[in-house]
Design an enzyme around this catalytic site. Sequence first.
Site, PDB file in Angstrom:
ATOM      1  N   GLY A   1      36.031  42.555  47.727  1.00  0.00           N
ATOM      2  CA  GLY A   1      36.272  43.995  47.655  1.00  0.00           C
ATOM      3  C   GLY A   1      35.763  44.589  46.343  1.00  0.00           C
ATOM      4  O   GLY A   1      35.404  45.768  46.286  1.00  0.00           O
TER       5      GLY A   1
ATOM      6  N   GLU B   1      34.438  36.315  50.932  1.00  0.00           N
ATOM      7  CA  GLU B   1      35.495  36.464  51.945  1.00  0.00           C
ATOM      8  C   GLU B   1      35.478  35.329  52.963  1.00  0.00           C
ATOM      9  O   GLU B   1      36.517  34.901  53.458  1.00  0.00           O
ATOM     10  CB  GLU B   1      35.340  37.803  52.691  1.00  0.00           C
ATOM     11  CG  GLU B   1      35.772  39.016  51.887  1.00  0.00           C
ATOM     12  CD  GLU B   1      34.691  39.599  51.005  1.00  0.00           C
ATOM     13  OE1 GLU B   1      33.693  38.896  50.719  1.00  0.00           O
ATOM     14  OE2 GLU B   1      34.828  40.766  50.592  1.00  0.00           O
TER      15      GLU B   1
ATOM     16  N   ALA C   1      40.020  42.150  46.842  1.00  0.00           N
ATOM     17  CA  ALA C   1      41.331  42.552  47.374  1.00  0.00           C
ATOM     18  C   ALA C   1      42.398  41.606  46.836  1.00  0.00           C
ATOM     19  O   ALA C   1      42.101  40.459  46.498  1.00  0.00           O
ATOM     20  CB  ALA C   1      41.294  42.482  48.897  1.00  0.00           C
TER      21      ALA C   1
ATOM     22  N   GLU D   1      32.220  45.177  46.942  1.00  0.00           N
ATOM     23  CA  GLU D   1      32.123  46.276  47.924  1.00  0.00           C
ATOM     24  C   GLU D   1      32.362  47.628  47.251  1.00  0.00           C
ATOM     25  O   GLU D   1      31.685  48.613  47.554  1.00  0.00           O
ATOM     26  CB  GLU D   1      33.109  46.043  49.071  1.00  0.00           C
ATOM     27  CG  GLU D   1      32.706  44.834  49.917  1.00  0.00           C
ATOM     28  CD  GLU D   1      33.693  44.551  51.023  1.00  0.00           C
ATOM     29  OE1 GLU D   1      34.846  44.206  50.701  1.00  0.00           O
ATOM     30  OE2 GLU D   1      33.337  44.683  52.201  1.00  0.00           O
TER      31      GLU D   1
HETATM   32  C1  LIG Z   1      40.985  44.185  53.627  1.00  0.00           C
HETATM   33  C2  LIG Z   1      40.729  42.804  53.163  1.00  0.00           C
HETATM   34  C3  LIG Z   1      39.550  42.749  52.297  1.00  0.00           C
HETATM   35  C4  LIG Z   1      39.216  41.593  51.752  1.00  0.00           C
HETATM   36  C5  LIG Z   1      38.099  41.537  50.851  1.00  0.00           C
HETATM   37  C6  LIG Z   1      38.398  40.686  49.641  1.00  0.00           C
HETATM   38  O1  LIG Z   1      38.176  41.127  48.581  1.00  0.00           O
HETATM   39  S1  LIG Z   1      39.015  39.140  49.839  1.00  0.00           S
HETATM   40  C7  LIG Z   1      39.130  38.521  48.193  1.00  0.00           C
HETATM   41  C8  LIG Z   1      37.774  38.157  47.725  1.00  0.00           C
HETATM   42  N1  LIG Z   1      37.834  37.637  46.391  1.00  0.00           N
HETATM   43  C9  LIG Z   1      37.828  36.352  46.141  1.00  0.00           C
HETATM   44  O2  LIG Z   1      37.767  35.526  46.993  1.00  0.00           O
HETATM   45  C10 LIG Z   1      37.908  35.979  44.679  1.00  0.00           C
HETATM   46  C11 LIG Z   1      38.979  34.967  44.461  1.00  0.00           C
HETATM   47  N2  LIG Z   1      39.112  34.622  43.051  1.00  0.00           N
HETATM   48  C12 LIG Z   1      38.260  33.816  42.429  1.00  0.00           C
HETATM   49  O3  LIG Z   1      37.288  33.348  42.949  1.00  0.00           O
HETATM   50  C13 LIG Z   1      38.612  33.457  41.026  1.00  0.00           C
HETATM   51  O4  LIG Z   1      39.983  33.644  40.852  1.00  0.00           O
HETATM   52  C14 LIG Z   1      37.851  34.285  39.948  1.00  0.00           C
HETATM   53  C15 LIG Z   1      38.006  35.763  40.176  1.00  0.00           C
HETATM   54  C16 LIG Z   1      36.377  33.886  39.956  1.00  0.00           C
HETATM   55  C17 LIG Z   1      38.447  33.932  38.556  1.00  0.00           C
HETATM   56  O5  LIG Z   1      38.418  32.528  38.375  1.00  0.00           O
HETATM   57  P1  LIG Z   1      39.204  31.825  37.191  1.00  0.00           P
HETATM   58  O6  LIG Z   1      38.906  30.370  37.284  1.00  0.00           O
HETATM   59  O7  LIG Z   1      38.965  32.535  35.937  1.00  0.00           O
HETATM   60  O8  LIG Z   1      40.744  32.070  37.490  1.00  0.00           O
HETATM   61  P2  LIG Z   1      41.637  31.542  38.690  1.00  0.00           P
HETATM   62  O9  LIG Z   1      40.856  31.292  39.893  1.00  0.00           O
HETATM   63  O10 LIG Z   1      42.494  30.441  38.190  1.00  0.00           O
HETATM   64  O11 LIG Z   1      42.537  32.829  38.983  1.00  0.00           O
HETATM   65  C18 LIG Z   1      43.438  33.322  38.008  1.00  0.00           C
HETATM   66  C19 LIG Z   1      44.658  33.850  38.729  1.00  0.00           C
HETATM   67  O12 LIG Z   1      44.277  34.985  39.501  1.00  0.00           O
HETATM   68  C20 LIG Z   1      44.673  34.826  40.848  1.00  0.00           C
HETATM   69  N3  LIG Z   1      43.662  35.489  41.682  1.00  0.00           N
HETATM   70  C21 LIG Z   1      42.351  35.359  41.617  1.00  0.00           C
HETATM   71  N4  LIG Z   1      41.743  36.153  42.494  1.00  0.00           N
HETATM   72  C22 LIG Z   1      42.722  36.811  43.133  1.00  0.00           C
HETATM   73  C23 LIG Z   1      42.727  37.797  44.164  1.00  0.00           C
HETATM   74  N5  LIG Z   1      41.608  38.262  44.690  1.00  0.00           N
HETATM   75  N6  LIG Z   1      43.914  38.246  44.585  1.00  0.00           N
HETATM   76  C24 LIG Z   1      45.074  37.799  44.041  1.00  0.00           C
HETATM   77  N7  LIG Z   1      45.129  36.860  43.060  1.00  0.00           N
HETATM   78  C25 LIG Z   1      43.961  36.396  42.613  1.00  0.00           C
HETATM   79  C26 LIG Z   1      44.695  33.317  41.046  1.00  0.00           C
HETATM   80  O13 LIG Z   1      45.499  32.968  42.119  1.00  0.00           O
HETATM   81  C27 LIG Z   1      45.238  32.861  39.713  1.00  0.00           C
HETATM   82  O14 LIG Z   1      46.614  33.059  39.697  1.00  0.00           O
HETATM   83  P3  LIG Z   1      47.613  31.820  39.797  1.00  0.00           P
HETATM   84  O15 LIG Z   1      48.957  32.436  39.593  1.00  0.00           O
HETATM   85  O16 LIG Z   1      47.197  30.857  38.737  1.00  0.00           O
HETATM   86  O17 LIG Z   1      47.440  31.272  41.162  1.00  0.00           O
END
Ligand SMILES: CC/C=C/CC(=O)SCCNC(=O)CCNC(=O)[C@H](O)C(C)(C)COP(=O)(O)OP(=O)(O)OC[C@H]1O[C@@H](n2cnc3c(N)ncnc32)[C@H](O)[C@@H]1OP(=O)(O)O
Length: 719
Positions: free
Chosen positions: A100, A123, A61, A103
Site C-alpha cells: 500500500g 502482497e 497496509a 500504491e
Molecule cells: C486492503 C489491503 C491492502 C494490502 C496492501 C498491503 O500493503 S499488504 C502489506 C504489504 N507490506 C508488506 O508486506 C511489508 C511487510 N514488512 C516488511 O517487509 C518489513 O517489515 C520492512 C518494512 C521491510 C521492514 O523490515 P525490518 O527488518 O526493518 O523490520 P521488521 O520486519 O522486523 O518489522 C518491524 C516491525 O514492524 C512490523 N511490521 C512491518 N510491516 C508491517 C505492516 N505492513 N503492518 C504491520 N506491522 C508491520 C513487524 O511485524 C515488526 O513488528 P514486530 O512487533 O517485531 O512483529
Amino acid sequence: MAEYNRVSECVGLITLRNPPVNALSAAVRQGIVDTVERALSDPNVKSVVICGQNGIFCGGADIKEFGSKMTGPPLIPMIHAIESANKPVVAAIEGSALGGGLELALGCHYRIAHSKARLGLPEVSLGLLPAAGGSQRLPRLIGVPAALNLITTGRHVTAAEALQLGIVDQVTDHNTVDAAVKFALSVAGRSLDPRRISTHPCPQQPDLDALFEEVMQKVRQSARGAIAPIACVQAVRAAATLPYAQGMERERELMATLFTSGQARALQYCFFAERAVGRWRMPSGARWDTSKPRPVHKAAVIGLGTMGRGITVALAQTGLSVIAVETQEKQLMEAKQAISGMLERGAKRRGVAPALDRVIYSQNIQAVADVDLVIEAVFEDIALKTKVFQQLSAVCKPGTLLCTNTSALDVDQLASETPNPELVVGMHFFAPAHVMKLLEVVYGPRSSPQAVATAMQLGKKMGKASVAVGNCRGFVGNRMLKPYIEEAFFLLEEGATPELVDQALEEFGFSMGVFRMSDLSGLDVGWRVRKGDGLVEPGTASGRSARIRQGRRYSPLGDLLCEEGRFGQKTGRGWYQYDKPGSRVARSDPWLHSFLGAYRAQHGLVARRIDHQEVLERCLYALINEGFHILDDGIAAGPEDIDVIYVSGYGWPRHRGGPMFYANMVGLAKVLERLEHYQQLHPEVPHLQPSSLLRRLVASGSPPIHKWGEVIKKLHSQL
Ligand SMILES: CC/C=C/CC(=O)SCCNC(=O)CCNC(=O)[C@H](O)C(C)(C)COP(=O)(O)OP(=O)(O)OC[C@H]1O[C@@H](n2cnc3c(N)ncnc32)[C@H](O)[C@@H]1OP(=O)(O)O
C-alpha cells in the site's frame, strides 16, 4: 497519524507517523485524507510532498488490522483523491515503499527516492494482491512484463532498478525530503494530466495472449497450490485488456476472494511467526530482551566437508573473518577451491566483490586461538566431536563460544565434556548451509543465555530464520520428520507406491515428496542412524514378528534398499531410478515395484488401495502429533517456532502456514479423531497415540493457535 507542515513557503509537507514502518493504519489513512484536503484547500500551497518519519516512507497496509473489521477511510478513494488533485503531489521515498505504501506513491504525480530505498508490491507473499490500484497502475507505468514480474514475485527493487524501470523519477544520495521539496517547487503549476497513471493506457505489448499464457504456466508451476500468484496474473491481465475502471472492479473481485482465504491467513501468520521467533525464551526464563549477545568479529569452522564449506561461505559473506580448519591436506585444498568458487559465484550474483581474503585456511587447530566463536562441523560421531571440543577448550581464548553443527547428537553430552559447558550451543545448519534459510540454535540446560543470544544474532546476520530450541533427539525438525517417514514406509508395506505418496504430498504443496527427498539426501543417512539405534537386522526374516522391533512396528524397507546399494541420487538408484549417479530427474523404477510386491508376499501383507487422503492424514498427523509432544516437553517455545522450522527448512508449503497452523486450520478435534482412528487400526505404532497436549487443547474447546500457550502453561504449572 500524519503531520502537516508548510515548508519553503508554498509546499505542504505531509509526514506519515506510525512507527516502526509507518503502516497505513486507520489513523494514518485518516491523517492522510485530512492533511491532503488541508494542503489542497490552502491557496498558499502550490505543491505537496508526502514522506514518512524515521527514514521509512511506508511499509504498506497495517497487516495487524487485517483480522478485524475495517475502520477509517479506505485506501482506494484516498489514493484517487491524491491522483486527481490539482496541485502536484510528490512522494519522498526513503527506506521502504512497500505494498500500500508504493500504491500510495503511484497515486502521487512524482516519486523521488533515496538511493538506498527499496520498493515493491509484496502482497503476494501475504496471500493477497496489490488491490489499492497497484495491479492496475504499475503495468500502465512500467509495462506488462515488468509489472508481472514484480507483482507475482513480490520482490523488492533497489532505487536504481526502480529508476531504470520508470517507477521513480529521480534518485538522490542526499536528503530525500529536501530533494522532493525542491522538485515539488520546480513542477508547481505544470499540467498534471500526463502524470495521472490511471488515465494512461498500458504500453502496447505484442502477442499479449501468448505472454499471459506463458507466465500463467510458470506461475502455476512455482505456486505449488498457492492461489495469490495466479490472482496477481489475472489482475495484471485486467490492466492490460480493460479500461481502468473495469480493471479496478476485477482487482476488487480477485482481492475479495483472496482476502478471506485460509491461504492469506496462513501467509500472514508466517510473516508474524518469523518475527516472533526472534523473541526467543528459554525454560530457565532467559529471554531475547534480557540476554546481551557477545560481539563476534572472527569465527572459525572446524571440518570442511559439505557442511563446513557452506558454513564458511555463509560466515564470510556476512563480513566475518573466518579461520577454516581441515586437518587433511588434500581435503583442505579441495575445500579451498570449492569455497572460493562458492564465494565468487555468490558475489557475482549479488554484484559485489568476492570475500576471498576473509577466509584463512589452516591444517592446525591452534590457528583458532583468538577467534570469538567456533563452529565445529566434523563427521557426525560423538567420540570425534568430543575430541575436537576438548582440543578447542584447550586452544581457544577464554570465553570463546563453542558451537556444534550436528543434526542429531546430544549437545548436552558434548557440553559436559568441556570445562565451560555454558559456552556450548548447537547450531544446526541445513545443507547447503550458505543457501538454506533455516538455523536451529540448540541450547542445553547449561548453555548460557549469552551463548544463545550470540548464536541467534549471528544466525540473523547470516540472513537465517534462526529458531532457539531445546536439546533432544533430532531437535525439532528431525524429531518430527521421524514419524512422518515411518508412516510413509508403512504405507508402502500396505500397498502404496513411492509415486503415490510423493504425489499426494507434492499436491499438498511440499516442494518434494518424502521419497524424492530421501533420494536427494541419501538413504544411507537414516540407515546409519537406525544401525546406531540397534534397529537394523540384516537378513530375510519374514512375517509380522520380523517387523516388530524394540516393541513397536518397524519397517525394514529402507534398510533393504541400502543393502542393495541403493542410496538414492548419488548411486543412481533409490526409491526411484536416475539416468546416472548424481542425476536429479527421478523416474519410476519397475525393480522397486517388484521388490515391494515380493516384500509384501514374504511378510504376508496384502496390498490394499490407499488414497491421497490417507497418505496426508497418516504422514502429516503423525508429524503434527510429534509437534504437540515437542510443545508439551518445552523443546519449542511455541507453535510459531515449529512452523518457522518447517516452512524454512523442510519444504512445508508456506501458504499452509506450517504444521501446527495447519492443524489449527483443519480443527484440533478432527486431527485428534483421525489419530485415534489410525491408532486403533495400528496399535503397535506409538507415534499415532495422540499427545496429551492435543487432548488437553481439544478438551479446552480448541482455542485458536495464539492461545495455545495458556493451555501449555497451565499444564506445566500442574506438573
Ligand atoms: C486492503 C489491503 C491492502 C494490502 C496492501 C498491503 O500493503 S499488504 C502489506 C504489504 N507490506 C508488506 O508486506 C511489508 C511487510 N514488512 C516488511 O517487509 C518489513 O517489515 C520492512 C518494512 C521491510 C521492514 O523490515 P525490518 O527488518 O526493518 O523490520 P521488521 O520486519 O522486523 O518489522 C518491524 C516491525 O514492524 C512490523 N511490521 C512491518 N510491516 C508491517 C505492516 N505492513 N503492518 C504491520 N506491522 C508491520 C513487524 O511485524 C515488526 O513488528 P514486530 O512487533 O517485531 O512483529
